[in-house]
Design a protein around this motif. Sequence first.
Motif, mmCIF file in Angstrom:
data_model
loop_
_atom_site.group_PDB
_atom_site.id
_atom_site.type_symbol
_atom_site.label_atom_id
_atom_site.label_comp_id
_atom_site.label_asym_id
_atom_site.label_seq_id
_atom_site.Cartn_x
_atom_site.Cartn_y
_atom_site.Cartn_z
ATOM 1 N N GLY A 67 -24.297 0.839 -7.163
ATOM 2 C CA GLY A 67 -23.329 1.789 -6.631
ATOM 3 C C GLY A 67 -22.296 1.140 -5.732
ATOM 4 O O GLY A 67 -21.087 1.323 -5.928
ATOM 5 N N LEU A 68 -22.747 0.371 -4.752
ATOM 6 C CA LEU A 68 -21.832 -0.250 -3.797
ATOM 7 C C LEU A 68 -20.893 -1.260 -4.456
ATOM 8 O O LEU A 68 -19.706 -1.311 -4.101
ATOM 9 N N PRO A 69 -21.362 -2.076 -5.434
ATOM 10 C CA PRO A 69 -20.421 -2.979 -6.107
ATOM 11 C C PRO A 69 -19.280 -2.241 -6.801
ATOM 12 O O PRO A 69 -18.128 -2.673 -6.759
ATOM 13 N N ASP A 70 -19.603 -1.118 -7.463
ATOM 14 C CA ASP A 70 -18.562 -0.342 -8.137
ATOM 15 C C ASP A 70 -17.597 0.266 -7.126
ATOM 16 O O ASP A 70 -16.388 0.319 -7.359
ATOM 17 N N PHE A 71 -18.137 0.738 -6.001
ATOM 18 C CA PHE A 71 -17.273 1.277 -4.951
ATOM 19 C C PHE A 71 -16.337 0.192 -4.425
ATOM 20 O O PHE A 71 -15.138 0.422 -4.251
ATOM 21 N N LEU A 72 -16.880 -0.989 -4.188
ATOM 22 C CA LEU A 72 -16.069 -2.079 -3.660
ATOM 23 C C LEU A 72 -15.016 -2.503 -4.670
ATOM 24 O O LEU A 72 -13.875 -2.819 -4.310
ATOM 25 N N ASN A 73 -15.373 -2.495 -5.954
ATOM 26 C CA ASN A 73 -14.396 -2.833 -6.975
ATOM 27 C C ASN A 73 -13.250 -1.821 -7.011
ATOM 28 O O ASN A 73 -12.096 -2.182 -7.219
ATOM 29 N N CYS A 74 -13.583 -0.538 -6.804
ATOM 30 C CA CYS A 74 -12.534 0.487 -6.736
ATOM 31 C C CYS A 74 -11.608 0.230 -5.546
ATOM 32 O O CYS A 74 -10.388 0.383 -5.650
ATOM 33 N N VAL A 75 -12.212 -0.150 -4.429
ATOM 34 C CA VAL A 75 -11.406 -0.457 -3.240
ATOM 35 C C VAL A 75 -10.493 -1.647 -3.511
ATOM 36 O O VAL A 75 -9.326 -1.661 -3.106
ATOM 37 N N ILE A 76 -11.020 -2.645 -4.206
ATOM 38 C CA ILE A 76 -10.212 -3.825 -4.517
ATOM 39 C C ILE A 76 -9.037 -3.434 -5.415
ATOM 40 O O ILE A 76 -7.915 -3.934 -5.255
ATOM 41 N N LEU A 77 -9.277 -2.519 -6.369
ATOM 42 C CA LEU A 77 -8.190 -2.044 -7.215
ATOM 43 C C LEU A 77 -7.086 -1.396 -6.380
ATOM 44 O O LEU A 77 -5.894 -1.617 -6.598
ATOM 45 N N ILE A 78 -7.498 -0.578 -5.418
ATOM 46 C CA ILE A 78 -6.527 0.059 -4.527
ATOM 47 C C ILE A 78 -5.808 -0.992 -3.699
ATOM 48 O O ILE A 78 -4.595 -0.910 -3.473
ATOM 49 N N ALA A 79 -6.552 -2.010 -3.245
ATOM 50 C CA ALA A 79 -5.940 -3.086 -2.464
ATOM 51 C C ALA A 79 -4.905 -3.831 -3.296
ATOM 52 O O ALA A 79 -3.826 -4.191 -2.791
ATOM 53 N N VAL A 80 -5.220 -4.071 -4.565
ATOM 54 C CA VAL A 80 -4.285 -4.755 -5.455
ATOM 55 C C VAL A 80 -2.996 -3.951 -5.591
ATOM 56 O O VAL A 80 -1.884 -4.489 -5.457
ATOM 57 N N ALA A 81 -3.137 -2.644 -5.853
ATOM 58 C CA ALA A 81 -1.957 -1.794 -6.003
ATOM 59 C C ALA A 81 -1.166 -1.720 -4.699
ATOM 60 O O ALA A 81 0.069 -1.733 -4.690
ATOM 61 N N SER A 82 -1.890 -1.645 -3.578
ATOM 62 C CA SER A 82 -1.245 -1.536 -2.271
ATOM 63 C C SER A 82 -0.426 -2.780 -1.944
ATOM 64 O O SER A 82 0.751 -2.692 -1.554
ATOM 65 N N ILE A 83 -1.032 -3.952 -2.094
ATOM 66 C CA ILE A 83 -0.334 -5.195 -1.774
ATOM 67 C C ILE A 83 0.842 -5.410 -2.719
ATOM 68 O O ILE A 83 1.924 -5.858 -2.307
ATOM 69 N N SER A 84 0.661 -5.078 -3.996
ATOM 70 C CA SER A 84 1.740 -5.268 -4.951
ATOM 71 C C SER A 84 2.919 -4.350 -4.637
ATOM 72 O O SER A 84 4.085 -4.787 -4.650
ATOM 73 N N ALA A 85 2.636 -3.077 -4.338
ATOM 74 C CA ALA A 85 3.708 -2.141 -3.995
ATOM 75 C C ALA A 85 4.409 -2.574 -2.713
ATOM 76 O O ALA A 85 5.648 -2.522 -2.606
ATOM 77 N N GLU A 86 3.624 -3.014 -1.747
ATOM 78 C CA GLU A 86 4.195 -3.515 -0.491
ATOM 79 C C GLU A 86 5.073 -4.733 -0.756
ATOM 80 O O GLU A 86 6.142 -4.891 -0.139
ATOM 81 N N SER A 87 4.634 -5.592 -1.675
ATOM 82 C CA SER A 87 5.400 -6.799 -1.993
ATOM 83 C C SER A 87 6.748 -6.450 -2.601
ATOM 84 O O SER A 87 7.778 -7.037 -2.247
ATOM 85 N N ILE A 88 6.753 -5.500 -3.536
ATOM 86 C CA ILE A 88 8.015 -5.085 -4.157
ATOM 87 C C ILE A 88 8.932 -4.459 -3.121
ATOM 88 O O ILE A 88 10.141 -4.722 -3.089
ATOM 89 N N PHE A 89 8.348 -3.625 -2.265
ATOM 90 C CA PHE A 89 9.133 -2.967 -1.222
ATOM 91 C C PHE A 89 9.800 -3.992 -0.308
ATOM 92 O O PHE A 89 11.011 -3.964 -0.073
ATOM 93 N N ILE A 90 9.008 -4.931 0.219
ATOM 94 C CA ILE A 90 9.540 -5.906 1.170
ATOM 95 C C ILE A 90 10.522 -6.849 0.488
ATOM 96 O O ILE A 90 11.589 -7.159 1.031
ATOM 97 N N ALA A 91 10.175 -7.335 -0.707
ATOM 98 C CA ALA A 91 11.060 -8.270 -1.408
ATOM 99 C C ALA A 91 12.415 -7.629 -1.696
ATOM 100 O O ALA A 91 13.465 -8.266 -1.526
ATOM 101 N N SER A 92 12.407 -6.378 -2.132
ATOM 102 C CA SER A 92 13.677 -5.697 -2.421
ATOM 103 C C SER A 92 14.476 -5.468 -1.153
ATOM 104 O O SER A 92 15.708 -5.604 -1.142
ATOM 105 N N ARG A 93 13.804 -5.139 -0.052
ATOM 106 C CA ARG A 93 14.511 -4.957 1.221
ATOM 107 C C ARG A 93 15.060 -6.290 1.732
ATOM 108 O O ARG A 93 16.101 -6.323 2.382
ATOM 109 N N MET A 94 14.353 -7.378 1.441
ATOM 110 C CA MET A 94 14.858 -8.683 1.844
ATOM 111 C C MET A 94 16.182 -8.979 1.153
ATOM 112 O O MET A 94 17.127 -9.465 1.784
#
Length: 517
Positions: A301-328
Motif C-alpha cells: 500500500g505505502l509504495p503505491d501511495f509514494l509512487n502516486c506522490v512522486i507522479l504529482i511531484a513530477v507534474a509539479s516540478i515540470s509545471a513550475e519549470s515551464i512557468f519559471i522558464a517562460s517568465r525568465m
Amino acid sequence: MVDDTHITVLSGTLLHLSKLEFRRSFTPRQIHVLSLGGQIGAGLFISTGTNLLNGGPGSLVLGFAVVCTCVWGMLQTVSEMSIAFPVSGNFIEYADRFVDPALSFAAGTSMWLGWTAIVAAEATFFSVIVNYWAQNRVHDAVWYSVFLVVMILMFLLPSVWFGWFEYFAAILKFIALLIFVFAGFAMILGAGPKGYLHHGDGWKEDPFKNGFKGFSSSVLLAVLAIGDNSFTGFLAGEAVSPRYSVGHAAFLIPIRVTTIYLVCIIFISILVPADSPSLYGSSGVAASPFVIALNEAGITGLPDFLNCVILIAVASISAESIFIASRMLRFMSHQNLIPQWVAQVDSKGRPRWAIAITLVAAIALTYCNLSAGGIEVFTWLGQIASTGYFMVWMVVAIISFRFRAALSAQNDPLFSEPYAWKCTIWPMPPILLLTCCSLYTACSFYLGLYPIYTIGLFLIVFSGVGYKIIFRTKLRDPAKVDLRTGRRTLSEEEIFALDTYYSQSSIRRFYSFVQLW
C-alpha cells in the motif's frame, strides 16, 4: 508594451502589470509553502538511486550534504538583495544593474536552459514511475507524449488551476517525506512483514564507489535533485511583505530542506544496498529507492501511495519549470536582452510566445531521450540543468559583491533603516557559493572526460561572452549604479506588523514561524 493586463500566478491571486510592475499579492505563508515545495522534486525520489549506484552510500550522503550548504548560502545571498529590491526580474535585473548586461543575459540563458531541461528530465521520471505499474509493456515514447500533453493542457487552462495545484502539491510532497522518515526509521529497526534489522552493510563494503568520479556524479545529481532555490527571490517581486516573508523563508527553508533531505538520504543509504538490482539504471526494472526499501520490507500500500506522490511531484516540478522558464524569457525581453515580441501576452495575460518557445524546446529535449540509451540522455539533460543551477549560484555571489561595493561607494544607509535585513556573516555565504560552484565545475570537467557532461557549462559561458562581444557592454560603475529604482522601504503598516510580531512570546513566534497553513 501591454498595460493593465492581469496575470494569474501560483496561488491563483491576480497580478497587475502596469509599467512592467506586478501587484504584490503573495502572503508570507504562500511564499513559505511554495518555496519549500519547490525544493522537493522527483530528483530526490528517483535519481538518488543513480547516485547510490554510481557513488555508493558515502558519496550519496556527502554529495547531498555539500549541496545542502549551498541552499543556505544561496538564500542568504539573494535574499539580502531581494528584500531591499523586490523586483520581478530578481537576480537577472541585479546582474544588469550592478555588474554587466552580458552577465544578465548569461544568467537568464542559464536559468532558462536549466529549467527547460528539467521538463525533459521529469518526462523521463514520469515514464519510470508509470512503468513501475505497467511493467515496461508500453514504449517510453507513449508516456513521454502523455506527459507533454498534460503539461500543455495545464497551461491552456486558467492559471488559477496551476496555482492551487502547486500549493497543494507542495504540502503533499512534504507530508510524504515525513511519512517516509518515520517508516524508514521503523524499517531500519526491522519493521515490516519481511523486515530485518539493518546494519548498514553497504557502508562497510564500498562506501565511495568509483572514487572521485562517483562523488562527482553524486554531487551533480544532488544539485539536480535539490534544484534551484532562487525561486524564493523571484516570489519577492510579488510579496505583500518581502521583509518578513523572504527573510522567514531564507532562515527556515534551509533548515527544513537540509534536515528532511539528509535524514531521507541517510536512511536510503542504510536500507538499500548500492548493488541492488532494482536500482534505477541497474537493470530493466526502474524504480525509486524509496519504493524499493518499502517493497523489500514487505510493506503493502505505502509504495503505491509514494509512487502516486512522486507522479504529482513530477507534474509539479515540470509545471513550475515551464512557468519559471517562460517568465525568465519575458524578464529578459523587458530588459531588451532579447527581442521584445517575446514578452507579448494573450487575452488572459499569459506570455504566449515565451511559453511556446519553452514548450517547443522542452518537447525537443524530451524526445531526445529516445535516442541511443535513455539513461545516458537523462544524465546529459540532468547535467544541463545542474550546470544551469550552480552557474546561477555563482552569478548571485558575484552580484552580491558588486551590490555591497555600490552601497559602500555611495555611502548608502540601507542597513541602518528600520528592520533592515542583512546577509548572515557576509561575505561568507557568497564565498561559500563560489567555493562550492568551483567544486561543481571541477566535477563537471572531470566527468567531461567520459560522456558529454560539460555542454551546459560551455553554452552558458559562450552566451555571456558572445553577448558582450556583439553588444560591447561595459561593467557598471559602483559609484553610479541605480540604488533607487525598485527599492522597497518599509511602510508604517509593515513596521507596525513587525513590531507586533516581535512583541509576542517566544513560543507564539516560533509557532507562527514554522506553521505551513
